[in-house]
Design an enzyme around this catalytic site. Structure first.
Site, PDB file in Angstrom:
ATOM      1  N   LYS A 194      55.645  32.783  54.951  1.00  0.00           N
ATOM      2  CA  LYS A 194      55.223  32.019  53.777  1.00  0.00           C
ATOM      3  C   LYS A 194      54.118  32.749  53.029  1.00  0.00           C
ATOM      4  O   LYS A 194      53.038  32.999  53.582  1.00  0.00           O
ATOM      5  CB  LYS A 194      54.694  30.642  54.167  1.00  0.00           C
ATOM      6  N   GLU A 268      43.999  37.382  61.467  1.00  0.00           N
ATOM      7  CA  GLU A 268      43.175  38.333  60.719  1.00  0.00           C
ATOM      8  C   GLU A 268      42.422  37.509  59.697  1.00  0.00           C
ATOM      9  O   GLU A 268      43.005  37.027  58.733  1.00  0.00           O
ATOM     10  CB  GLU A 268      44.072  39.398  60.079  1.00  0.00           C
ATOM     11  N   CYS A 302      39.302  41.037  52.710  1.00  0.00           N
ATOM     12  CA  CYS A 302      38.631  40.500  53.891  1.00  0.00           C
ATOM     13  C   CYS A 302      37.670  41.522  54.492  1.00  0.00           C
ATOM     14  O   CYS A 302      36.669  41.162  55.078  1.00  0.00           O
ATOM     15  CB  CYS A 302      39.655  40.052  54.922  1.00  0.00           C
ATOM     16  N   GLU A 399      31.068  34.437  53.551  1.00  0.00           N
ATOM     17  CA  GLU A 399      32.047  35.262  52.849  1.00  0.00           C
ATOM     18  C   GLU A 399      32.291  34.667  51.460  1.00  0.00           C
ATOM     19  O   GLU A 399      32.663  33.505  51.325  1.00  0.00           O
ATOM     20  CB  GLU A 399      33.367  35.312  53.623  1.00  0.00           C
TER      21      GLU A 399
END
Lengths: 488, 297
Positions: A194, A268, A302, A399
């Protein structure tokens, strides 16, 4: 270094004319279905959602929304293909299909790059030179492993796992699909994947390529939708392995959901990477690395080097160089070949970034941005850096996933190692120094999955990638990327 | 005794940056503007053993009449000749605004005594050269005698006097690596260079984009420290317009738009001018013309 010398001027003379990549060679349908069992099908709910161009806010296409029934259909198709064609096929034959996908990606690279930039907002220079070539390279690389697994893991009898459920993010839509699908197929698994709801188009294009490559029906199923569709995949009882790339928050939810099941997983997740400049570093190249580290793909990376640590003795000089380099960046139309900074992927992400810009200023950090005009339509954020930052600032802890750099200083190597590791994340790091021994000293103490030395954001299919701590577990890429898809 | 310490250079990083610079796409108005700017930065050069008075006069005429069929073209920045031809060039270019540059200091090897080099320089200056292009002593540089190299540049600068600008040729093709290019740039700038220049054109490789980037970074660091601008001249090996535009993008994105001027940036080249002219005509008329329409002097 604090002197009154005027900053360099990068505009006002010889400003470049627009150089847009043409879009007349691509085709995007008005509406796309779900790719299940080798065919595109209408979603059982009949629901579609729009995919927009974040640079213009114009609708590109309508994308099918998969519900639990569609997820079930996709998983059943994958199971049937696994039990039938795919697990029975010789490894050599399996490899041929994967090579074919790789070649088709290369043939269609121009179209894929343009669609990626239209749908996601990233500069065409990046989709053309990074995303699409790495995507093809990943398929080529893993195609090569298919008939060599027994040599890769001698005396361990590697066997495929079964059906892999894969959920990928919006920052590298096509590349992430390759990172997930290529190793799964090479090891003999079938796939339900997906893409993220804001960037479905290149995954759908990949489905078309897989169809053209004549893969047995059901080996790869690509279904579109939002979080609920992803949850449907994660919770489906007939899935043997979950591979997820995305935020740490969602990663934690997934880990809870699959706790107590037999599902294998790779995660991840997020990062807050330290990029460290020592006084003996090649400073201009380090500055360039910092720019690439944080502003590549608008910072939607990331492993972005979002925390910069500069040794205090060269801080003023590095800051001056950084500011001047930022002023030479070009923000604008992602399809323009000269664009360095494209559009922010979505309205929601822009709101998140803007929230952090406010927090940073409120915390007393000093903000500096590229002085440029921002297009009226679309979602944009000028490349930004913050100074007067400490480890306790929110902008140094969380983040942001945008083009925002938080700069701190340090005095000694021990101090900077402590600060760099002082984060719940551990995906990546960078170090800049001319001294080899310093690199080895630092990298051996850094708690990060990838540490780049005198470079940043370099990706290669042969190199494993993955995190420590809350940046996830498991590795993708390289020989290591095979193991999550194998039982021994 | 001075100690010379320069920042380190990372070759891979330099090449990455160059690679990115060459991906800039220059279209339409910006292309025409860039081509004209490059033309205006050319030092039209003849530095051959077989140079003659007539060859130099012919080239000086060409410098003033690049392509008379095309109105409002800029001229080249300068012509560059050996010292004994300076007077001829000065007379030929009188009133044109085109500068006369002369190589000096036992060009191209630089192997001679300081006295001879000073005499060589003074001859060029006395004949009316506006600019002197000296070579550094690469042998001394490789022996680690940086003070010799520095003192020599300073002495030539003094011989040039106040009004003659000094270009210091590093001959980067003989320096071995980019760290040495950076060190030699810093020494030249510290010793009083008005311009730093890559090459004599007699050694391969001559100018390259990576070497030029390293030198531009030395100029940038000097500007950051002092506010003083230093000029840059890549020379040799730049024969086509596309490559020249890459150089200009590099200058623009490294030092900024103030350096986009022939007072601060030059190309040392002989065949580049005609390719620029051809491209300028192509931009204006939409079609490439035969090379025979452009005079070769």
């Amino acid at each position: 270094m604090k002197n009154k010398i005027k900053p360099l001027a990068f505009s006002g003379k010889w400003d470049l004319d627009p150089a847009p990549e043409s879009t007349d060679h691509i085709s995007i349908k008005d509406q796309y279905g779900l790719f299940i069992n080798g065919k595109f099908k209408n979603p059982s709910s009949g629901n579609y959602f729009p995919s927009i161009n974040p640079a213009t806010e114009e609708k590109l296409s309508m994308i099918a929304e998969a519900n639990d029934k569609d997820v079930n259909d996709a998983v059943s198709a994958a199971r049937k293909a696994y039990n039938g064609a795919w697990s029975k096929m010789t490894a050599k034959e399996r490899g041929k299909y994967i090579y074919r996908i790789a070649r088709l990606i290369q043939e269609k690279s121009r179209e894929l790059a343009v669609v990626e930039s239209l749908d996601g907002g990233k500069p065409i220079r990046e989709s053309r030179d990074v995303d699409v070539p790495i995507t093809a390279a990943h398929f080529f690389y893993y195609a090569g492993w298919t008939d060599k697994l027994k040599y890769a893991f001698p005396n361990r009898n590697p066997e495929s796992v079964g059906v892999a459920g894969q959920v990928i993010p919006w920052n590298f839509p096509l590349m992430m699909a390759a990172w997930k699908i290529a190793p799964a197929l090479a090891t003999g698994n079938t796939v339900v994947l997906k893409p993220a709801e804001t960037t479905s188009l290149t995954a759908i294009k990949l489905a078309e390529i897989i169809q053209e490559a004549d893969l047995p029906a059901g080996v790869v199923n690509i279904i579109t939708g939002a979080g609920a569709t992803g949850a449907g995949i994660v919770n489906h009882p007939d899935i043997d392995k979950i591979a997820f790339t995305g935020s740490t928050g969602v990663g934690k939810i997934i880990m809870k959901a699959i706790a107590g099941t037999n599902k294998k997983s790779t995660m991840e997740l997020g990062g807050k990477a330290a990029n460290i400049i020592f006084e003996d570093a090649p400073l201009d190249q380090a500055v360039e690395g910092v720019i690439n580290g944080i502003y590549f793909n608008q910072g939607h990376v990331c492993c972005a080097g979002s925390r910069l640590f500069v040794q205090e003795s060269v801080y003023e000089l590095v800051l001056r160089k950084l500011k001047d380099r930022i002023q030479s960046l070009i923000l604008g139309n992602p399809l323009d070949k000269n664009t360095d900074i494209g559009a922010i992927n979505s309205k929601e992400q822009l709101a998140t970034i803007n929230k952090y810009l406010k927090i940073g200023q409120k915390e007393g950090a000093e903000m500096f941005q590229l002085d440029c005009s921002i297009p009226k339509k679309g979602f944009w954020c000028a490349p930004t850096l913050f100074t007067n930052v400490s480890q306790s600032h929110v902008i140094a802890k969380e983040e942001i996933f945008g083009p925002v750099l938080a700069i701190q200083t340090f005095r000694t190597i021990d101090e900077v190692i402590t600060k760099a590791n002082n984060t719940p994340f551990g995906l990546s790091a960078g170090v800049w120094t001319d001294k080899g021994s310093k690199i080895f000293n630092l990298t051996s103490q850094m708690r990060a999955g990838v540490v780049w030395a005198n470079t940043y954001n370099k990706f290669d299919p042969t190199s494993p990638f993955g995190g420590y701590k809350e940046s996830g577990h498991g590795r993708e890429g390289g020989l290591h990327g095979l193991t999550p898809y194998l039982n021994f | 005794m001075q100690t010379f310490v320069s920042p380190k250079v990372d070759k891979v990083g330099i090449e990455d940056r160059v690679n990115r610079i060459t991906k800039r796409s220059i279209k339409k108005k910006a292309k025409l503007e860039g081509l004209k700017m490059a033309l205006n930065m050319v030092d039209l050069t003849t530095l051959e053993g077989m140079d003659t008075t007539n060859k130099v006069t012919q080239m000086c005429y060409k410098a003033q009449h690049l392509h008379d069929e095309f109105p409002n073209l800029p001229t080249v920045a300068a012509v560059c000749v050996y010292p004994n031809f300076v007077k001829i060039a000065v007379d030929a270019l009188n009133g044109s605004g085109i500068k006369v540059a002369s190589v000096a200091t036992a060009f191209p090897s630089g192997h001679s005594s300081l006295d001879v080099k000073i005499t060589d320089t003074k001859m060029a200056v006395d004949y009316g050269a506006h600019e002197v292009d000296m070579v550094i002593s690469r042998g001394k540089f490789h022996m680690g005698d940086y003070n010799y190299v520095y003192d020599e540049i300073a002495a030539i600068k003094e011989a040039c006097g106040k009004s003659v600008r000094l270009k210091v040729i590093l001959e980067t093709g003989e320096l071995g690596n980019l760290d040495n290019v950076r060190l030699a740039s810093d020494i030249a700038i510290a010793a009083g260079a008005d311009f730093i220049k890559t090459s004599t054109g007699k050694i391969k490789p001559a100018a390259t984009l990576p070497v030029t980037l390293v030198m531009l970074e030395a100029i940038k660091d000097h500007y950051y420290k002092t506010g003083e601008m230093i000029g840059m001249k890549p020379a040799g090996g730049i024969s086509n317009a596309k490559l020249a535009l890459h150089y200009l993008i590099m200058v623009k994105e490294t030092l900024g738009v103030k350096w986009l001027d022939n007072h601060w940036f030059r190309f040392g080249a002989s065949s580049l001018a005609n390719d620029l002219l051809m491209q300028i005509m192509k931009q204006s008329t939409g079609a490439y013309q035969s090379a025979n329409y452009f005079s070769k002097d």
